[in-house]
Design a protein around this motif. Structure first.
Motif, short mmCIF file in Angstrom:
data_model
loop_
_atom_site.label_atom_id
_atom_site.label_comp_id
_atom_site.label_asym_id
_atom_site.label_seq_id
_atom_site.Cartn_x
_atom_site.Cartn_y
_atom_site.Cartn_z
N ARG A 92 -0.39 3.44 -13.08
CA ARG A 92 0.31 3.00 -11.86
C ARG A 92 1.81 3.16 -12.09
O ARG A 92 2.37 2.64 -13.05
N ARG A 93 2.45 3.90 -11.22
CA ARG A 93 3.89 4.14 -11.33
C ARG A 93 4.59 3.64 -10.08
O ARG A 93 4.06 3.77 -8.97
N GLU A 94 5.76 3.08 -10.26
CA GLU A 94 6.59 2.66 -9.13
C GLU A 94 7.54 3.81 -8.82
O GLU A 94 8.56 3.97 -9.50
N ILE A 95 7.19 4.65 -7.86
CA ILE A 95 8.02 5.80 -7.53
C ILE A 95 8.26 5.89 -6.04
O ILE A 95 7.52 5.29 -5.24
N ASP A 96 9.29 6.62 -5.68
CA ASP A 96 9.63 6.86 -4.28
C ASP A 96 9.49 8.34 -3.97
O ASP A 96 9.67 9.19 -4.84
N CYS A 97 9.21 8.63 -2.72
CA CYS A 97 9.12 10.01 -2.26
C CYS A 97 10.51 10.66 -2.40
O CYS A 97 11.50 10.11 -1.91
N PRO A 98 10.61 11.81 -3.07
CA PRO A 98 11.91 12.45 -3.22
C PRO A 98 12.43 13.06 -1.91
O PRO A 98 13.60 13.41 -1.81
N ARG A 99 11.57 13.16 -0.89
CA ARG A 99 12.00 13.74 0.38
C ARG A 99 12.53 12.68 1.36
O ARG A 99 13.59 12.84 1.93
N CYS A 100 11.76 11.59 1.54
CA CYS A 100 12.17 10.60 2.54
C CYS A 100 12.58 9.26 1.93
O CYS A 100 13.10 8.39 2.63
N GLY A 101 12.31 9.06 0.61
CA GLY A 101 12.71 7.83 -0.06
C GLY A 101 11.71 6.69 0.07
O GLY A 101 11.93 5.61 -0.47
N THR B 207 2.75 8.67 2.03
CA THR B 207 1.98 8.26 3.21
C THR B 207 2.88 8.00 4.41
O THR B 207 2.39 7.78 5.51
N SER B 208 4.20 8.06 4.22
CA SER B 208 5.14 7.90 5.34
C SER B 208 5.44 9.24 5.99
O SER B 208 5.25 9.43 7.18
N CYS B 209 5.91 10.22 5.18
CA CYS B 209 6.27 11.52 5.75
C CYS B 209 5.14 12.54 5.57
O CYS B 209 5.24 13.66 6.09
N LEU B 210 4.09 12.16 4.84
CA LEU B 210 2.90 12.97 4.59
C LEU B 210 3.14 14.21 3.74
O LEU B 210 2.27 15.07 3.64
N GLU B 211 4.30 14.31 3.10
CA GLU B 211 4.60 15.46 2.26
C GLU B 211 4.07 15.26 0.84
O GLU B 211 4.17 14.17 0.28
#
Length: 190
Positions: free
Chosen positions: A147-156, A178-182
């Motif tokens: 389990r990693r705490e990471i953010d999407c590099p595209r939308c944050g 799951t926000s920007c689906l990328e």
């Protein structure tokens, strides 16, 4: 010219000679280091070997021979032969004959990636690793995804899900936001 050094988590890549002493070997070492630090990683070409943290030392022997020491990101990393060949070729193109030595100790850590390297990863749509896990003694074998705490590099967004523990290389995992689906790759904490 001030000596280039790594962060305190790594040992010094470029050690200056005695203060006030100008030596041909010191100048040769500075020249070799300036060339070696620009060589890029074959799997993540947005990173130099210095920014990835695998460039450990550039040394010049008394006879003027150049030795570059690199450390693999993990044992069995298939990119090591290409890194070695790229270093020898690039130094050779600059008129420097070099040998490359591989050092396995201390083992590489993703904490050794420089801030510039982390920024380059994000700029190219990859999620940079967080702090590497700290362990003492034997490493437990876990067969479940970490389990990693990471953010999407595209939308944050922090709303991401793991799609595969292994990406194009063993040191990356595949995620989907799951926000920007990328989809995106995450460089693992090691």
């Amino acid at each position: 010219m001030a000596p280039a050094t790594q962060t305190s988590r790594r040992f010094e890549v470029h050690a200056p000679g005695p203060r006030g002493v100008s030596s041909p070997n010191r100048e040769l070492r500075e020249r070799a280091y300036a060339v070696a630090r620009r060589v890029t990683d074959p799997e993540m070409p947005m990173l130099t070997l210095e920014d990835l943290g695998v460039l450990r030392e550039v040394a010049v022997g008394p006879s003027g021979s150049v030795t570059v020491t690199i450390t693999p990101t993990y044992s069995g990393c298939p990119a090591m032969a290409t890194m070695r060949d790229d270093l020898v070729r690039t130094l050779g193109e600059s008129g420097l004959q070099a040998t490359v030595r591989v050092s396995l100790s201390p083992a590489w850590s993703s904490d050794w990636i420089t801030e510039a390297g982390r920024a380059a990863l994000r700029a190219h749509g990859l999620s940079a690793p967080g702090p590497a896990p700290r362990r003492a003694g034997p490493v437990p074998l876990a067969l479940h995804p970490r389990r990693r705490e990471i953010d999407c590099p595209r939308c944050g967004s922090s709303h991401v899900e793991l799609t595969s523990e292994f990406g194009a290389t063993s040191c990356k995992a595949l995620y989907r936001c799951t926000s920007c689906l990328e989809p995106f790759e995450h460089v693992k904490e090691i």
